[in-house]
Design an enzyme around this catalytic site. Structure first.
Site, PDB file in Angstrom:
ATOM      1  N   PHE A  14       7.847  11.094  40.764  1.00 34.27           N
ATOM      2  CA  PHE A  14       7.214  10.857  39.465  1.00 34.27           C
ATOM      3  C   PHE A  14       5.896  10.115  39.647  1.00 34.27           C
ATOM      4  O   PHE A  14       4.967  10.265  38.880  1.00 34.27           O
ATOM      5  CB  PHE A  14       8.146  10.071  38.548  1.00 34.27           C
ATOM      6  CG  PHE A  14       9.349  10.879  38.145  1.00 34.27           C
ATOM      7  CD1 PHE A  14       9.209  11.990  37.334  1.00 34.27           C
ATOM      8  CD2 PHE A  14      10.608  10.541  38.608  1.00 34.27           C
ATOM      9  CE1 PHE A  14      10.303  12.754  36.976  1.00 34.27           C
ATOM     10  CE2 PHE A  14      11.713  11.300  38.255  1.00 34.27           C
ATOM     11  CZ  PHE A  14      11.565  12.396  37.442  1.00 34.27           C
ATOM     12  N   CYS A  15       5.829   9.258  40.647  1.00 36.53           N
ATOM     13  CA  CYS A  15       4.623   8.494  40.899  1.00 36.53           C
ATOM     14  C   CYS A  15       4.459   8.400  42.415  1.00 36.53           C
ATOM     15  O   CYS A  15       5.323   7.822  43.047  1.00 36.53           O
ATOM     16  CB  CYS A  15       4.734   7.104  40.289  1.00 36.53           C
ATOM     17  SG  CYS A  15       3.294   6.078  40.584  1.00 36.53           S
ATOM     18  N   PRO A  16       3.484   8.999  43.023  1.00 35.62           N
ATOM     19  CA  PRO A  16       2.301   9.606  42.414  1.00 35.62           C
ATOM     20  C   PRO A  16       2.503  10.995  41.842  1.00 35.62           C
ATOM     21  O   PRO A  16       1.649  11.451  41.091  1.00 35.62           O
ATOM     22  CB  PRO A  16       1.304   9.640  43.576  1.00 35.62           C
ATOM     23  CG  PRO A  16       2.138   9.749  44.792  1.00 35.62           C
ATOM     24  CD  PRO A  16       3.386   8.976  44.492  1.00 35.62           C
TER      25      PRO A  16
ATOM     26  N   SER B 295       6.241   6.497  45.626  1.00 31.94           N
ATOM     27  CA  SER B 295       5.189   5.495  45.760  1.00 31.94           C
ATOM     28  C   SER B 295       5.270   4.763  47.099  1.00 31.94           C
ATOM     29  O   SER B 295       6.344   4.319  47.509  1.00 31.94           O
ATOM     30  CB  SER B 295       5.326   4.451  44.648  1.00 31.94           C
ATOM     31  OG  SER B 295       5.273   5.064  43.393  1.00 31.94           O
TER      32      SER B 295
END
Lengths: 77, 379
Positions: A14-16, B295
């Site tokens: 989802f992130c990044p 991340s």
């Protein structure tokens, strides 16, 4: 269907996010390579073709599989 | 003979996992059945999220560094040596001086901004991803009299929200100094919105619009012309700046690239749940060193360390390794120098920014000091 040169499994990202994984892979790929992204983020079906068109790459397919999407682009430049 | 668990890397991931292992395996270590050793190429430990606060002259750089030996428990061995190659076949780490054999290896070698990745960039850019970069940017901002500040970024890079944070903090910093009307802040992003994660993009865009921060999307850097102070983008555009802050694509550690065990950028193929290196039963990877599509952040390393330590303890005690990492990440999002939001997400749940508040900013401020407890494996 074009044979993918590389498949990027970005499910769970989802992130990044899947598109950022694709951008990273595109940089390392050769012109003519087919890059396939697996994504469980519904937004990818819209984001990835939009980015690819803007950057001049060809979108080969956007397919829904079981609970995720398979999207492939061909690096053109 | 003792089982040798070697942790390569003394950053957040390596230090946290070594300390947690030493606590959990104290009986085995004390009776000589297990050895835990950190092998690192530096004797100091930096808390990297602190750099943002250095840039805005809120905290001195010295607040965010400790001697690595002081953070490691006495039961953890520490070797400072620059490993040049990992030999998976012979199960050893190799430096110009000696070889270090292991039975179980934990690779926690991190990621590093590559300022050479874009032609011309290194000559002119400022940054807040290195200790010296943060101080240099701080000093430049203190003497800044106005002009256009441009924030540019490429992937992958650690802490995916930091470019948004530095932008919002720049806005507040110049407002507090009564200089905001002389500064144009231009944020750029490679895709069609201001952040890849849609909930973060929506949150940030609202802030940018309300605070007069300009943004350009589909902004893909190709080169920088340092003389003309212009960024050249892949679509043929030219974008002038007075001060450039860049977050370039990151690479894995030199030892990974040199050992040929990572992908083209030096990130190691890793099982997303067990954190084992693909195809290796005795090698685990955590933190920024993995190729996982999540991340690159200290919190990622922290949550991974919790899972990895449980499995390593089970392994030492002859039990099956049943704990799986679920992709959990948590990040503060600084909205200014006085308030913040917070997100948490995992492989199945997307982030949803919490309402911004002073309280969350205070908590972030406290965590800047509490971090040392995380590194010590206490929290």
């Amino acid at each position: 269907m074009a044979q993918a040169t590389k498949t990027i499994d970005a499910r769970g990202s989802f992130c990044p996010g899947p598109l950022m994984e694709l951008i990273k892979a595109t940089r390392a790929a050769e012109v003519g390579d087919v890059l396939e992204v697996l994504s469980n983020d519904a937004g990818s079906a819209k984001d990835i073709p939009e980015w690819a068109k803007k950057m001049g790459h060809t979108v080969l397919y956007v397919e829904e599989a079981e609970g995720y999407w398979k999207i492939a682009i061909k690096k053109e430049r | 003979m003792a089982m040798r668990i070697v942790v390569l890397g003394g950053g957040t991931a390596g230090t946290t996992v070594a300390n947690r292992l030493a606590r959990a395996l104290r009986p085995e270590i004390r009776r000589g059945a297990v050895e835990v050793t950190v092998v690192t190429d530096r004797d100091r430990h930096w808390y990297q999220p602190g750099y943002l606060f250095v840039v805005f002259n809120e905290r001195p750089l010295e607040d965010f560094v400790r001697p690595e030996r002081a953070l490691l428990l006495p039961d953890v061995g520490m070797v400072v040596d620059a490993i040049t190659r990992i030999d998976l076949e012979r199960k050893q780490l190799i430096s110009p001086h000696r070889h270090y054999p292991y039975d179980v290896l934990v690779i926690a070698t991190g990621s590093y901004p590559d300022f050479q990745s874009v032609p011309g960039l290194a000559e002119v850019t400022y940054n807040f991803y290195t200790p010296e970069g943060a101080e240099r940017l701080r000093d430049r901002l203190t003497t800044w009299t106005g002009g256009r500040i441009m924030i540019v970024q490429d992937v992958p890079h650690k802490c995916p929200a930091a470019p948004v944070e530095v932008t919002l903090m720049l806005d507040d910093y110049f407002r507090r100094r009564r200089l905001r009307d002389r500064v144009e802040i231009v944020y750029t992003y490679p895709i069609g919105r201001v952040h890849a994660a849609e909930p973060i993009a929506d949150w940030a865009k609202q802030q940018f619009d309300a605070r007069g921060i300009r943004y350009e999307t589909f902004f893909n850097m190709e080169a920088v012309d340092p003389k003309r102070q212009v960024v050249l983008t892949m679509d043929g555009g030219e974008h002038p700046f007075d001060l450039l802050i860049s977050i370039p694509a990151h690479k894995g550690a030199g030892v990974i690239l040199n050992s040929g065990i990572g992908d083209e950028s030096g990130f190691i193929p890793t099982d997303r749940h067990t954190l084992k290196m693909i195809g290796q039963d005795d090698v685990y990877v955590l933190g920024d060193a993995t190729n996982l599509p999540i991340s690159k952040a200290g919190s990622t390393a922290h949550y991974q360390a919790e899972v990895l330590v449980k499995n390593l303890v089970d392994r030492v005690r002859g039990l099956p390794e049943t704990h799986l990492y679920n992709g959990k990440v948590a990040c503060f999002l600084e909205n200014s120098l006085g308030d913040a939001s917070f997100i948490t997400f995992d492989y199945d749940r997307p982030p949803k920014p919490a309402a911004t508040s002073e309280l969350l900013h205070w908590f972030k401020g406290m965590y800047n000091d509490l971090y040392w407890l995380t590194a010590r494996g206490l929290m």
